[in-house]
Design a protein around this motif. Structure first.
Motif, mmCIF file in Angstrom:
data_model
loop_
_atom_site.group_PDB
_atom_site.id
_atom_site.type_symbol
_atom_site.label_atom_id
_atom_site.label_comp_id
_atom_site.label_asym_id
_atom_site.label_seq_id
_atom_site.Cartn_x
_atom_site.Cartn_y
_atom_site.Cartn_z
ATOM 1 N N ILE A 31 0.829 -1.202 0.000
ATOM 2 C CA ILE A 31 0.000 0.000 0.000
ATOM 3 C C ILE A 31 0.865 1.255 0.000
ATOM 4 C CG2 ILE A 31 -1.708 1.326 1.323
ATOM 5 C CD1 ILE A 31 -2.745 -1.461 2.328
ATOM 6 N N THR A 32 1.861 1.291 0.890
ATOM 7 C CA THR A 32 2.696 2.489 0.983
ATOM 8 C C THR A 32 3.494 2.722 -0.301
ATOM 9 O OG1 THR A 32 4.464 1.217 2.071
ATOM 10 C CG2 THR A 32 2.875 2.360 3.484
ATOM 11 N N SER A 33 3.932 1.634 -0.928
ATOM 12 C CA SER A 33 4.708 1.772 -2.158
ATOM 13 C C SER A 33 3.864 2.381 -3.273
ATOM 14 C CB SER A 33 5.245 0.403 -2.584
ATOM 15 O OG SER A 33 5.917 0.489 -3.823
ATOM 16 N N LYS A 34 2.639 1.865 -3.430
ATOM 17 C CA LYS A 34 1.782 2.368 -4.506
ATOM 18 C C LYS A 34 1.241 3.756 -4.186
ATOM 19 C CE LYS A 34 -1.769 0.939 -7.750
ATOM 20 N NZ LYS A 34 -2.589 -0.181 -8.243
ATOM 21 N N ALA A 35 0.989 4.028 -2.914
ATOM 22 C CA ALA A 35 0.457 5.343 -2.516
ATOM 23 C C ALA A 35 1.555 6.402 -2.417
ATOM 24 C CB ALA A 35 -0.266 5.233 -1.178
ATOM 25 N N ARG A 36 2.809 5.953 -2.458
ATOM 26 C CA ARG A 36 3.962 6.851 -2.342
ATOM 27 C C ARG A 36 3.954 7.614 -1.021
ATOM 28 N NH1 ARG A 36 4.373 9.289 -8.551
ATOM 29 N NH2 ARG A 36 4.637 7.266 -9.576
ATOM 30 N N VAL A 37 3.728 6.850 0.032
ATOM 31 C CA VAL A 37 3.847 7.391 1.382
ATOM 32 C C VAL A 37 4.721 6.419 2.169
ATOM 33 C CG1 VAL A 37 1.573 8.488 1.298
ATOM 34 C CG2 VAL A 37 1.797 6.182 2.242
ATOM 35 N N ASN A 38 5.199 6.851 3.326
ATOM 36 C CA ASN A 38 6.013 5.939 4.130
ATOM 37 C C ASN A 38 5.159 5.189 5.137
ATOM 38 O OD1 ASN A 38 5.726 7.663 6.432
ATOM 39 N ND2 ASN A 38 7.351 8.971 5.610
ATOM 40 N N LEU A 39 5.724 4.108 5.669
ATOM 41 C CA LEU A 39 4.989 3.260 6.598
ATOM 42 C C LEU A 39 4.589 4.018 7.858
ATOM 43 C CD1 LEU A 39 3.952 0.388 7.036
ATOM 44 C CD2 LEU A 39 6.175 -0.181 8.071
ATOM 45 N N ALA A 40 5.423 4.967 8.248
ATOM 46 C CA ALA A 40 5.123 5.758 9.440
ATOM 47 C C ALA A 40 3.820 6.533 9.270
ATOM 48 C CB ALA A 40 6.272 6.714 9.741
ATOM 49 N N ALA A 41 3.519 6.971 8.046
ATOM 50 C CA ALA A 41 2.278 7.717 7.798
ATOM 51 C C ALA A 41 1.054 6.838 8.033
ATOM 52 C CB ALA A 41 2.270 8.269 6.380
ATOM 53 N N VAL A 42 1.124 5.574 7.577
ATOM 54 C CA VAL A 42 0.013 4.648 7.799
ATOM 55 C C VAL A 42 -0.162 4.389 9.293
ATOM 56 C CG1 VAL A 42 -0.886 2.327 7.348
ATOM 57 C CG2 VAL A 42 0.335 3.552 5.552
ATOM 58 N N ASN A 43 0.941 4.142 9.974
ATOM 59 C CA ASN A 43 0.862 3.880 11.409
ATOM 60 C C ASN A 43 0.344 5.098 12.171
ATOM 61 O OD1 ASN A 43 1.815 1.230 11.240
ATOM 62 N ND2 ASN A 43 3.948 1.890 11.245
ATOM 63 N N TYR A 44 0.737 6.268 11.739
ATOM 64 C CA TYR A 44 0.305 7.497 12.417
ATOM 65 C C TYR A 44 -1.195 7.724 12.248
ATOM 66 C CZ TYR A 44 -0.275 12.445 13.491
ATOM 67 O OH TYR A 44 -0.719 13.640 14.007
ATOM 68 N N HIS A 45 -1.687 7.582 11.013
ATOM 69 C CA HIS A 45 -3.091 7.902 10.730
ATOM 70 C C HIS A 45 -4.054 6.776 11.106
ATOM 71 C CE1 HIS A 45 -2.263 11.728 8.876
ATOM 72 N NE2 HIS A 45 -1.388 11.183 8.052
ATOM 73 N N PHE A 46 -3.588 5.519 11.040
ATOM 74 C CA PHE A 46 -4.506 4.391 11.253
ATOM 75 C C PHE A 46 -4.085 3.473 12.405
ATOM 76 C CE2 PHE A 46 -4.837 5.700 6.825
ATOM 77 C CZ PHE A 46 -6.201 5.952 6.739
ATOM 78 N N GLY A 47 -2.813 3.391 12.676
ATOM 79 C CA GLY A 47 -2.351 2.599 13.807
ATOM 80 C C GLY A 47 -2.056 1.148 13.502
ATOM 81 N N SER A 48 -2.810 0.544 12.577
ATOM 82 C CA SER A 48 -2.611 -0.869 12.258
ATOM 83 C C SER A 48 -3.302 -1.192 10.935
ATOM 84 C CB SER A 48 -3.187 -1.756 13.360
ATOM 85 O OG SER A 48 -4.604 -1.646 13.395
ATOM 86 N N LYS A 49 -2.989 -2.354 10.394
ATOM 87 C CA LYS A 49 -3.647 -2.813 9.170
ATOM 88 C C LYS A 49 -5.130 -3.076 9.426
ATOM 89 C CE LYS A 49 -3.413 -6.451 5.637
ATOM 90 N NZ LYS A 49 -2.683 -7.667 5.188
ATOM 91 N N LYS A 50 -5.443 -3.619 10.603
ATOM 92 C CA LYS A 50 -6.845 -3.874 10.941
ATOM 93 C C LYS A 50 -7.651 -2.578 10.910
ATOM 94 C CE LYS A 50 -6.144 -7.931 13.897
ATOM 95 N NZ LYS A 50 -6.273 -8.464 15.283
ATOM 96 N N ALA A 51 -7.097 -1.532 11.508
ATOM 97 C CA ALA A 51 -7.804 -0.249 11.544
ATOM 98 C C ALA A 51 -7.936 0.337 10.146
ATOM 99 C CB ALA A 51 -7.071 0.728 12.459
ATOM 100 N N LEU A 52 -6.938 0.109 9.292
ATOM 101 C CA LEU A 52 -7.013 0.589 7.911
ATOM 102 C C LEU A 52 -8.124 -0.131 7.148
ATOM 103 C CD1 LEU A 52 -5.999 2.220 5.506
ATOM 104 C CD2 LEU A 52 -4.191 0.503 5.178
ATOM 105 N N ILE A 53 -8.225 -1.439 7.321
ATOM 106 C CA ILE A 53 -9.306 -2.208 6.685
ATOM 107 C C ILE A 53 -10.663 -1.673 7.125
ATOM 108 C CG2 ILE A 53 -10.433 -4.476 6.569
ATOM 109 C CD1 ILE A 53 -7.620 -5.731 6.806
#
Length: 230
Positions: A31-53
């Motif tokens: 996801i981060t590769s295709k969205a061109r964001v870093n993993l820290a951004a996903v963790n910051y905004h959502f906290g986990s893959k479960k929360a992102l789903i």
């Protein structure tokens, strides 16, 4: 990049990859590769893959729930205590389903995600959907129960899920079906044309006679259903 842009970019990418590959097969790094964001951004905004789903589903189900409650309010007002016909209920649900992804031109993705919710959903997603959106589905199911009083509860459960499977299969493969219709039958089919064809099929399925084995056991089940209703 603004924070809201980052969140939107992550969600847009995640929903497409989840729909294409499934939940387990899609990693956060995909996801981060295709969205061109870093993993820290996903963790910051959502906290986990479960929360992102869960957030991906909420982006569809929040507006759907609001619209569907409003539509059911209108139907109940129009029928003033009378039973709402099954066809009217199903048509209203179909109209609401089409309205939500149409805002973002992603009906196929929405349908594939719904399919995944049944075929691949982990416990956290089932709990999330039940806790956040269970009231509207319970309300709809109760109205369907009133519109199909002769169906045993268990049979109604199966028919609703058969219906849902038919709708998801048809609309998630919409592009292929339209290509076949155009090539083999010289028809230009819109989404609403397809729904108009699908609606009488699912209504007939819901109203079909009981299988023989169930029909033979109907007196006892009918007695049970009446006790449950009381």
């Amino acid at each position: 990049m603004a924070q809201s842009d980052t969140v939107t970019r992550i969600l847009d990418t995640a929903e497409v990859l989840f729909a294409e590959r499934g939940f387990a097969e899609t990693s956060l790094r995909n996801i981060t590769s295709k969205a061109r964001v870093n993993l820290a951004a996903v963790n910051y905004h959502f906290g986990s893959k479960k929360a992102l789903i869960q957030a991906v589903f909420s982006r569809y189900l929040d507006p759907f729930t609001q619209r569907f409650h409003t539509a059911l309010d209108e139907l109940e007002g129009q029928h003033a205590g009378r039973v709402i016909p099954l066809e009217t209920l199903l048509e209203t649900m179909a109209t609401t389903v089409l309205a939500v992804p149409a805002e973002r031109n992603s009906l196929k993705v929405f349908m594939r995600l719904l399919g995944l919710a049944y075929s691949q959903a982990q416990g956290h997603l089932r709990r999330h959907i039940q806790q956040e959106y269970g009231d509207v589905f319970t309300r709809f199911t109760e109205l369907v129960r009133k519109a199909t009083p002769d169906l045993p509860d268990a049979e109604r459960f199966w028919r609703l899920h058969f219906m849902l499977g038919t709708v998801i299969f048809t609309l998630s493969g919409l592009d292929a079906l339209r290509d076949i219709a155009e090539k083999d039958y010289h028809e230009q089919v819109s989404v609403r044309d397809l729904v108009r064809r699908l609606l009488p099929v699912v209504v007939a399925a819901m109203n079909a006679p009981l299988p023989l084995a169930l029909e033979e056991g109907k007196p006892e089940e009918g007695k049970h259903a009446n006790a449950y209703a009381s």
